[in-house]
Structures are given as C-alpha cells and as structure tokens.
Motif scaffolding. Structure first.
Motif, PDB file in Angstrom:
ATOM      1  N   PHE A  59      -5.462   4.001 -13.999  1.00 41.22           N
ATOM      2  CA  PHE A  59      -6.432   2.851 -13.390  1.00 41.22           C
ATOM      3  C   PHE A  59      -7.409   2.443 -14.128  1.00 41.22           C
ATOM      4  O   PHE A  59      -7.919   3.183 -14.765  1.00 41.22           O
ATOM      5  CB  PHE A  59      -6.799   3.388 -11.960  1.00 41.22           C
ATOM      6  N   VAL A  78      -0.086   4.673  -5.123  1.00 41.77           N
ATOM      7  CA  VAL A  78      -0.740   3.717  -6.055  1.00 41.77           C
ATOM      8  C   VAL A  78      -1.800   4.186  -7.014  1.00 41.77           C
ATOM      9  O   VAL A  78      -2.904   4.718  -6.482  1.00 41.77           O
ATOM     10  CB  VAL A  78      -1.234   2.340  -5.064  1.00 41.77           C
ATOM     11  N   CYS A  79      -1.169   4.215  -8.291  1.00 41.78           N
ATOM     12  CA  CYS A  79      -2.415   4.838  -9.183  1.00 41.78           C
ATOM     13  C   CYS A  79      -2.471   6.351  -8.870  1.00 41.78           C
ATOM     14  O   CYS A  79      -3.659   6.852  -9.305  1.00 41.78           O
ATOM     15  CB  CYS A  79      -3.721   4.111  -9.306  1.00 41.78           C
ATOM     16  N   SER A 125       5.893   1.398  -9.350  1.00 44.19           N
ATOM     17  CA  SER A 125       5.295   1.300 -10.921  1.00 44.19           C
ATOM     18  C   SER A 125       6.348   0.698 -11.631  1.00 44.19           C
ATOM     19  O   SER A 125       5.899  -0.274 -12.543  1.00 44.19           O
ATOM     20  CB  SER A 125       4.750   2.581 -11.380  1.00 44.19           C
ATOM     21  N   SER A 167       0.927  -1.160   0.241  1.00 46.16           N
ATOM     22  CA  SER A 167      -0.102   0.113   0.043  1.00 46.16           C
ATOM     23  C   SER A 167       0.697   1.169   0.046  1.00 46.16           C
ATOM     24  O   SER A 167       1.844   1.264   0.524  1.00 46.16           O
ATOM     25  CB  SER A 167      -0.947  -0.057   1.228  1.00 46.16           C
ATOM     26  N   ARG A 195      -6.940  -2.725 -12.521  1.00 48.54           N
ATOM     27  CA  ARG A 195      -5.490  -2.959 -12.871  1.00 48.54           C
ATOM     28  C   ARG A 195      -4.685  -1.463 -12.889  1.00 48.54           C
ATOM     29  O   ARG A 195      -5.221  -0.777 -13.435  1.00 48.54           O
ATOM     30  CB  ARG A 195      -5.296  -4.003 -14.100  1.00 48.54           C
ATOM     31  N   TRP A 196      -3.734  -1.757 -12.445  1.00 47.70           N
ATOM     32  CA  TRP A 196      -2.625  -0.204 -12.421  1.00 47.70           C
ATOM     33  C   TRP A 196      -2.147  -0.284 -13.966  1.00 47.70           C
ATOM     34  O   TRP A 196      -1.563  -1.372 -14.319  1.00 47.70           O
ATOM     35  CB  TRP A 196      -1.511  -0.525 -11.681  1.00 47.70           C
ATOM     36  N   ALA A 230      -4.996  -3.694  -8.640  1.00 43.41           N
ATOM     37  CA  ALA A 230      -4.836  -2.504  -7.959  1.00 43.41           C
ATOM     38  C   ALA A 230      -6.347  -2.649  -7.174  1.00 43.41           C
ATOM     39  O   ALA A 230      -7.411  -2.670  -7.877  1.00 43.41           O
ATOM     40  CB  ALA A 230      -4.617  -1.154  -8.456  1.00 43.41           C
ATOM     41  N   PHE A 236      -1.865  -4.195  -4.944  1.00 46.20           N
ATOM     42  CA  PHE A 236      -1.470  -2.686  -4.799  1.00 46.20           C
ATOM     43  C   PHE A 236      -2.524  -2.292  -4.200  1.00 46.20           C
ATOM     44  O   PHE A 236      -3.584  -2.224  -5.014  1.00 46.20           O
ATOM     45  CB  PHE A 236      -0.692  -2.230  -5.881  1.00 46.20           C
TER      46      PHE A 236
END
Length: 554
Positions: free
Chosen positions: A60, A18-19, A30, A14, A85-86, A94, A46
């Motif tokens: 995202f 993230v994104c 990333s 975390s 998903r990232w 994600a 993530f």
C-alpha cells in the motif's frame, strides 16, 4: 426487443485481502485490478481493512493528495481511512478503513441485521466479529463516498463484496444506498469447506445435506447465515466455478447468477529472452539445496516435481501426493531420480543453521544432515502431518532411494534464509507439479504452474481441473499439459496410483517430448487470461445494475 446492456461507470470492491496478502482471493483481485483500472481510469475503488496500522505495508502506497475533498468529509463523519494506491499492476485506488471503533456498537449492528435480514449472529466466535466490523465500516465508506461524490454524477455504480466476511456491508448498502447495485461473490462455501475439513463425504451426499442443519452440526451457524442471506438478497450472486456453484445450489439454496472464473495476468512470467536463464537458475538452486541437505550431488537430469499451496493436508491433496511419492519410491519402472518438494507453509520456527552453513561453504558433502527431510525447523516437529507421514512410511531420503521428498515449510518470499528466492522464481524450474485436491473451488496453483510452462496433475474436484476438461472437450491427459484425474469421496488409492503412473510416464519422455508438453501447458494458460474472463464480470455488472434500477423503481 433486446434489453439495454448496463455498464458500470464506478465500481467499489471490498475484501479482507485488499492490500493484505492472505490467500487466493488476493491473487484474484490483484491480478484483475489492471484490467479494470485500464477500463475505468480511477473509477474503481478497492476497500480493505487497515490491519497494518502504523506498520509499513509494502502493498500500500499512501497518497495524501488522493480524494482530498472526500477525505475531509470522511473525517468529519468519524470514518478513519487511509487513502492511497494498491502496489500491484494498474495501481488502483485503495482505501483502508479502521474498523475498531465499531466493536463498541456491534450488538446494535447485529440486532439491525437480524431485524432486516434474519442473519443469526448469536453463535458468532473467532474471526466473525472482526470480519463483520470491517464489512460494516466498508459499507459506511461506500455510503459516504456515494452520497458526497458520486450521487447525481454516476448513474451506474456497483459494489462487489467477496466472501462471507463482507456480507454484512453488502446488506447494509442494499438497504441504505439502494442506488448502488450489489454483487456478492463466494469463493468457497462455509459449509462445503467445513464438511470437507471434517472428513465427511462432500460430493456423493451433497444432494442430501441441508445447509442450515450442517451449520449447526459443524458449529458455523453465524458464518453460514450471513453468507446465505447475502446470497439471497444482493442484486447478483456469483461464485468462482461450477464445482462451487453446486455447493451454492445445495447448501445455500441459491445457485449463482453468474460464474466468475479466476483469471490472471501473465506479466509475472519471465519474457522469452529471460525464461531459459530463469529456469536454469531455479533448477540450480533446487539441486544445490537438495544436495546440501541430503549429501548427494544431483545432475540436471534429475526430475524435479512439487506440490504447493495452503497447508490443508487432505483438502489440497497433500496426503495423496505423499502417498504417490511413497509408491513411486518403490516403483521399479521409474527411470529417473526424482526430487519431490512439498512447498506448503507450516508452523515454521527458523531456517536450519546446519543447512545454511553447508550452503555458505560451497563445498560438496557426501553425508546427509540429521533429519534430511526438511529445510526449516518447525515449532512442533512431532505434530506435523507431512513429517508424520514420512516417519510412518520410513521415507528417510536414504542414498539409494530413487525418490527423495523434501519439505519446505515456509513462505517463499525471497527472504526465507535457505532458498532466498520467490516462489515463482523456483516454480519455473519444476518439471511437473501435482495438486491432487479434494476441495478446491478454483485452484490458482495449477494455473500458475502452466503459466510457467510446467505441466501439472490436478483433479476434477477443482474448478480449474473442471474448466480444463471443458476447454479440451475431454478429460485432460499428461500429453495435453494438464492431467485431470477423476477423484471421488472414496477413490484415494486410485488417485495416488494415477499420480505415480504419471510421474513414471513423464520421466520416460524424451527432452523433445517434454518440451512439446510444456508448450501445451502454456497454451492452456493463455485461455485463462483476464482479457478472456473479464466478460463474465460485465455480465454480473449488467444483472446487478438492472436489479438495482428495478428496486429503485418500486
């Protein structure tokens, strides 16, 4: 008898980034994602903040089919998540969590945190509450997913939390989900950054500073408290360089169990077939914009250099870059004209219309525009440190000036209105970069520079600079591809002179000599790929998993 090495079969990770592209931690996560995704095959999740809400997030990609059974469980538990998903190489899973509902119970959360771990949240202000509620929500996500999906299925589960913003969640998991091994990574200590940012000498007096006392003096008690207690209580505490590890030992009273150096993937570097073309395009664009702004034509022999990164005038060494350019301007030994760019996002207002018109016309102009110092207007032109410096020392980019400094105060995201090219697509055109950092836990900008075959100058106060010295077995020199200048609390003038001398020396190299140095710079970057640095993460996983097993056995 050798100890069994534990390897995770599921990882939660975390971060506020993230994104959510904010700073260097985004690059860490990333670029590393693909290395872990290739190994774990969707057994990595993530967790980031759902700060975009209904707005489209280009980073995202929501996917209603992912983790469908748990999604329903989460909703029943009043966990509001978006799953997808990232949009980075590897496309890992994600989960973006809405943390707003927990503000209503934040005092209860802080009370339990005080009772369980002695974390002081009484002095919280600014972003502390927002970060803590996200961190708490991330902890609930891990607890829910582990209990409903992983329990009894995965024996070795790891949760890695990044920076003080995720400390609360790590401590929550430590107490409520003891089966999950916890790792906490600090990328810069709150106190270290605050000392440096307040112009106090950090390095010479580091041994004498008391972290708790300085937290009170600098009014960052709550951030320091969550960072310190998380470092002491998780299964494995990590940081990103030996530079920062010294801070951890002195200011948090806890050295790192493992140093996790920041690597990168080189998939964003153009292939050999495209490289020369990309470099020509970058140099053409940089010369074109400079020519339109300054009313001067520049041929390809002009030496193009830059500094870039977050706008921290002293910490990132922007002040010494400006001083070195000022000294170079008056240096009779400099044999080439120099275009020196300052690419740091400021409080930008808009791209300059007069500059846009000149660029659109395609005409060659022989008079400079008014204020030939910057490419975009700022909201407060009279309160900007770069502009103030240039005015104070009469750096007006006059026609006869050998060195011309151009401030680019915007994010180079491909849509800035002037260059309309991404940062990396301009970086490839540089001859030399300078990152004269005073406070730099790692330093992605110099690493990115050498990845694009651009030699750089940095300092031994950056994690990257220290690593280069260790790699080379000596202080890096310009002919090695990275020059590592010795910087202390008090030798700013000496550093500025070293940068000035390096620019002069590089300007005198033959094209063949410069090309050789460019290849050496690229060779250094090869040693920093994630395939080399990921092993340190597996050391941290092993330590954390063993500690978690011991904890469960008590």
């Amino acid at each position: 008898m050798s100890r069994e090495v534990y390897v995770p079969n599921f990882i939660f990770e975390s971060s506020w980034e993230v994104c959510n592209k904010v700073g260097g931690i985004y690059t860490v996560l990333s670029t590393r994602a693909k290395t872990l995704q290739d190994k774990l095959k969707d057994h990595i999740m993530f967790i980031g903040p759902d700060v975009w809400k209904e707005k489209e997030n280009p980073l995202f990609e929501e996917d209603a089919s992912l983790l469908k059974s748990w999604r329903d469980t989460a909703e029943n538990e009043n966990l509001h998540v978006r799953i997808g998903r990232w949009n980075v190489p590897g496309h890992p899973i994600a989960v973006l969590v809405d943390f707003q509902p927990y503000f209503a119970i934040k005092n209860d959360i802080y009370t339990r945190l005080w009772e369980d771990y002695g974390v002081d949240s009484l002095h919280a202000y600014g972003d502390y509450d927002e970060a803590s509620m996200f961190s708490y929500a991330a902890g609930l996500v891990v607890e829910s997913y582990y209990n409903h999906v992983l329990k009894g299925q995965c024996e070795h589960v790891v949760y890695q939390a990044h920076e003080w913003m995720t400390g609360l969640g790590a401590l929550y998991i430590q107490k409520h989900v003891p089966e999950v091994a916890t790792i906490f990574t600090t990328h810069a200590t709150t106190i270290g950054r605050s000392i440096a940012g307040n112009h106090k000498p950090l390095y010479e007096y580091l041994f004498a500073y008391n972290g708790n006392q300085m937290a009170q003096e600098l009014n960052v008690q709550s951030k320091h408290s969550i960072e310190r207690e998380t470092a002491h209580h998780v299964d494995c505490f990590t940081t990103v360089s030996e530079v920062t590890n010294r801070e951890c030992a002195e200011l948090l009273d806890k050295p790192a169990d493992v140093v996790l150096m920041n690597g990168f993937e080189k998939d964003f570097v153009p292939s050999k077939a495209q490289f020369a073309r990309k470099r020509r395009e970058a140099r053409r664009k940089l010369r074109e914009v400079a020519g339109a702004l300054l009313g001067t034509e520049f041929d390809d022999d002009v030496m193009i250099i830059s500094t870039s990164g977050r706008y921290e005038f002293r910490n990132k060494g922007i002040d010494l870059y400006m001083e070195a350019m000022n000294r170079s301007l008056r240096n009779k030994d400099l044999t080439r004209k120099v275009l020196a760019f300052v690419q740091v996002p400021g409080w930008v207002c808009c791209p300059r219309e007069d500059l846009k018109e000149r660029l659109a016309s395609g005409k060659t102009c022989d008079t400079p525009l008014e204020w030939p110092l910057l490419t975009h207007w700022l909201h407060e032109m009279s309160h900007d440190q770069v502009i103030d410096y240039m005015k104070r020392y009469n750096m007006w980019n006059l026609p006869d000036d050998k060195v011309k400094v151009i401030f680019v105060p915007c994010y180079l995201d491909g849509a800035d209105g002037i260059f309309n090219m991404h940062y990396y697509d301009l970086l490839i055109g540089m001859d030399l970069t300078v990152y004269a950092s005073y406070y730099e836990p790692w330093g992605y900008t110099p690493l990115e520079s050498v990845a694009f075959h651009v030699p750089c100058i940095t300092t031994n106060l950056s994690g990257f600079g220290l690593w280069v010295n260790q790699l080379l077995g000596k202080d890096g020199e310009l002919t090695d591809g990275v020059q590592v200048v010795r910087r202390t609390d008090y030798n700013s003038s000496e550093v500025a002179d070293a940068i000035k001398d390096a620019v002069t020396a590089y300007a005198a190299f033959t094209p063949q000599e410069a090309e050789k140095i460019r290849h050496k710079a690229a060779d250094i970057s090869e040693h920093a790929l994630w395939k080399h640095f990921i092993r340190y993460y597996y050391q941290a996983y092993d330590i954390a998993l063993h500690k978690a097993k011991q904890r469960r056995g008590k």
